[in-house]
Write an enzyme that holds these catalytic residues in place. Structure first.
Site, PDB file in Angstrom:
ATOM      1  N   CYS A  43     -11.095   5.131   1.746  1.00  0.00           N
ATOM      2  CA  CYS A  43     -11.630   3.942   1.088  1.00  0.00           C
ATOM      3  C   CYS A  43     -12.323   3.040   2.109  1.00  0.00           C
ATOM      4  CB  CYS A  43     -10.509   3.158   0.421  1.00  0.00           C
ATOM      5  SG  CYS A  43      -9.708   4.019  -0.940  1.00  0.00           S
ATOM      6  N   GLU A  76     -12.027  -0.186   2.506  1.00  0.00           N
ATOM      7  CA  GLU A  76     -11.091  -1.138   3.096  1.00  0.00           C
ATOM      8  C   GLU A  76     -10.284  -0.481   4.219  1.00  0.00           C
ATOM      9  OE1 GLU A  76     -11.488  -2.057  -1.337  1.00  0.00           O
ATOM     10  OE2 GLU A  76     -11.304  -0.266  -0.101  1.00  0.00           O
ATOM     11  N   CYS A  92      -7.986  -0.509  -4.256  1.00  0.00           N
ATOM     12  CA  CYS A  92      -6.975   0.324  -4.906  1.00  0.00           C
ATOM     13  C   CYS A  92      -5.588  -0.121  -4.427  1.00  0.00           C
ATOM     14  CB  CYS A  92      -7.207   1.800  -4.583  1.00  0.00           C
ATOM     15  SG  CYS A  92      -6.830   2.255  -2.872  1.00  0.00           S
TER      16      CYS A  92
END
Length: 138
Positions: free
Chosen positions: A58, A60, A91
């Site tokens: 991801c 992040e 998420c």
């Protein structure tokens, strides 16, 4: 734009720029993120997909990895941007990752490429965070 918005604009700009480098040939859903370290330095990250789901990364998580690899351990602000109808939150796994390195009141800006945005905090994204105190057996 107020002086208070300038650091936020810089963080969001970094997330927007790195989003263009995302590797998303399967979902075609590019995400950019940027975290600010305690030093003031900005660490960008983008999603990197893999044909063997869920082996991707991801945005992040990529930004946090760069922060750590650069020798910092504290996130003081977060920005996430995607081409979506509404601002997209991290998420669940990335919420926990952010909670590891950010305080409860750390500001998070979620944005779309069209300009919509939502401001929240790490604590609001993950109110029941798991932390080191849960591992204390005394």
């Amino acid at each position: 734009m107020s002086a208070d918005d300038e650091p936020l604009d810089e963080l969001l700009s970094a997330a927007r720029a790195v989003r263009e480098n995302a590797y998303a040939p399967y979902s075609r859903f590019k995400v950019g993120a940027a975290v600010r370290g305690a030093s003031g330095r900005i660490y960008p990250g983008c999603n990197v997909e893999n044909v063997a789901y869920p082996e991707g990364t991801c945005a992040e998580a990529g930004a946090i990895a760069l922060l750590i690899a650069s020798g910092e351990t504290e996130v003081t602000a977060v920005a996430v941007i995607a081409d979506s109808a509404a601002p997209v939150p991290p998420c669940g796994g990335c919420r926990q990752k952010l909670a590891e390195f950010a305080r409860h009141d750390t500001p998070v800006t979620l944005a779309t490429t069209e300009g919509a945005s939502l401001r929240t905090t790490v604590g609001d994204l993950l109110p029941g965070r798991f932390d080191a105190s849960h591992m204390d057996r005394t």
